[in-house]
Enzyme design. Structure first.
Site, short mmCIF file in Angstrom:
data_model
loop_
_atom_site.label_atom_id
_atom_site.label_comp_id
_atom_site.label_asym_id
_atom_site.label_seq_id
_atom_site.Cartn_x
_atom_site.Cartn_y
_atom_site.Cartn_z
N VAL A 179 1.61 -3.38 2.57
CA VAL A 179 0.63 -2.81 1.91
C VAL A 179 -0.40 -2.09 2.59
CG1 VAL A 179 -0.98 -3.14 -0.03
CG2 VAL A 179 1.20 -4.23 -0.34
N ASP A 180 -0.63 -2.68 3.68
CA ASP A 180 -1.52 -2.13 4.68
C ASP A 180 -0.89 -0.80 5.16
OD1 ASP A 180 -3.95 -3.70 4.74
OD2 ASP A 180 -3.07 -4.95 6.33
N ILE A 181 0.15 -0.90 5.41
CA ILE A 181 0.85 0.23 6.15
C ILE A 181 0.91 1.40 5.12
CG2 ILE A 181 2.95 0.99 6.92
CD1 ILE A 181 3.38 -1.74 8.48
N GLY A 184 -2.43 2.94 4.45
CA GLY A 184 -2.76 3.86 5.66
C GLY A 184 -2.16 5.31 5.38
#
Length: 398
Positions: A179-181, A184
């Site tokens: 989810v972070d990736i 981003g």
């Protein structure tokens, strides 16, 4: 500096993963990315280890592998944004920047006089991109979020892992902070879109990216499966909910992944395993029926595949143009002939270790070629350089 964004300057106030991942994408594309870090402490991920990069004598440095994975190609400066001097520094840098990235809690930068309206006052053409867990509004807007909890809240863990009735069943997160990736990635895309629009309007933009929004959007076909059918998607292990056969199958000496995507491929697959009659069977001749009759098809495939080794099947399916692959470990990925040919793993010069291995951008451009020469920066490595360039008071980085 080369790359299609070599005319763009980014002021990166973000830390951890989602914001820095967006900044690294922009740096990969040639932008000058100035990473602003807390004086004396730096990005939280600098301490997220072990492992840590080793120096030329084999000793651990302060550069964690986690930090190194997401900050390549940037310049680091130390700034205390709670101080009057630090706030003046940020405004001076924003005045000559094209983009600001930040992932502070909602309202934090406003309290320091560094919110979007404050920075746009010194640069009306600025693209100000905020990345948060829940967005700039709503009942949870001010709450802190991390990838793991958003994987759970966004439904991803409800469709990832083995079924509940399996011995190893239960919710499972993805093995990387996905989810972070993806947050981003969405942030970088939004920034590029805002830059394109600015080239027409001459005006800046404010971008609001929320991790929970991204996780919800990432549900993709699983979301539509529910919205169309009214049924709740469940964990199926490696079995695809809409296309079969797509799964991990046992072979004589291990496992193979099959990704048969259409009826023509299934015909070739059935021939390759010595069961051509399966593609003529009304229960399996179309994908619709294969999904419906997977309970009887799956054991037939397992029985056939158990007769040969992995390498044999890879060769057989390769000759028949049936999509398949081994389950590589991380070291095996970097040893793969195709990965090596594409040179996505490269050694960059580093002031502490001599060189640092880096997984570079997968994007390729014919005219505006990307260059990978700058490693993730040391804490405050470029403070004096950046401040001097902008006519600001110099600081030491001792």
């Amino acid at each position: 500096m080369t790359g299609p964004l070599n005319h763009i300057r980014v002021l990166d106030l973000s830390r951890i993963m989602a914001g820095p991942w967006a900044g690294q994408i922009l740096a990969n594309l040639g932008a000058e990315v100035i990473k602003v870090e807390r004086a004396g402490a730096g990005d939280d991920t600098r301490k997220w280890g072990p492992p840590y990069l080793k120096d030329t004598d084999g000793n651990d440095t302060a550069e964690s592998a986690y930090y190194l994975s997401v900050n390549r190609g940037k310049k680091s400066i130390e700034v205390d944004i709670a101080s009057t001097e630090g706030q003046a520094t940020i405004k001076a840098l924003a005045a000559t920047s094209d983009v600001v990235l930040e992932n502070f809690k909602v309202g934090t930068l406003d309290r320091y006089g560094l919110g979007p309206n404050d920075l746009k006052a010194v640069n009306p053409e600025l693209i100000f991109c905020s990345i948060t867990g829940f967005g700039q509004d709503g009942p949870r807007a001010k709450d802190v979020a991390y990838d793991f909890m958003i994987q759970a809240m966004g439904g991803l863990m409800s469709v990832t892992g083995a079924p509940d009735d399996a011995p190893e069943g239960g919710p499972q997160k993805v093995g990387v902070p996905i989810v972070d990736i993806m947050t981003g990635m969405y942030a970088a895309i939004a920034v590029l879109a805002a830059l394109a629009e600015r080239s027409q309007s001459g005006k800046g933009e404010t971008v609001d990216i929320a991790m929970l929004d991204v996780a919800t959007a990432m549900l993709a076909n699983q979301a539509m499966n529910h919205l169309v059918s009214g049924e709740t998607p469940v964990r199926r292990g490696n079995k695809h909910p809409n296309i079969q056969p797509q799964d991990v199958f046992p072979v004589r000496d291990g496992h193979i992944v099959l990704a048969v995507g259409n009826d023509e491929q299934f015909q070739r697959f059935a021939t390759a395993i010595g069961r051509p009659e399966l593609s003529e069977d009304a229960r399996y001749s179309t994908n619709r029926e294969r999904v419906r009759n997977l309970g009887t098809l799956h054991p037939l495939i397992c029985e056939a595949l158990g007769a040969k080794n992995l390498a044999d099947w890879i060769a057989i399916f390769g000759a028949q143009k049936v999509p398949c692959g081994p389950i590589n470990t991380v070291p095996m990925v970097f040893a793969d002939a195709q990965v090596r040919h594409r040179q996505i793993l490269r050694d960059l010069p580093h002031p502490l270790s001599g060189t640092v291995p880096s997984v570079v951008s997968p994007m390729r451009f014919e005219r505006a070629a990307l260059r990978f020469e700058t490693p993730p920066p040391l804490l405050g490595q470029h403070t004096n350089e950046i401040l001097a360039t902008h006519g600001l008071i110099k600081k030491t980085t001792d």
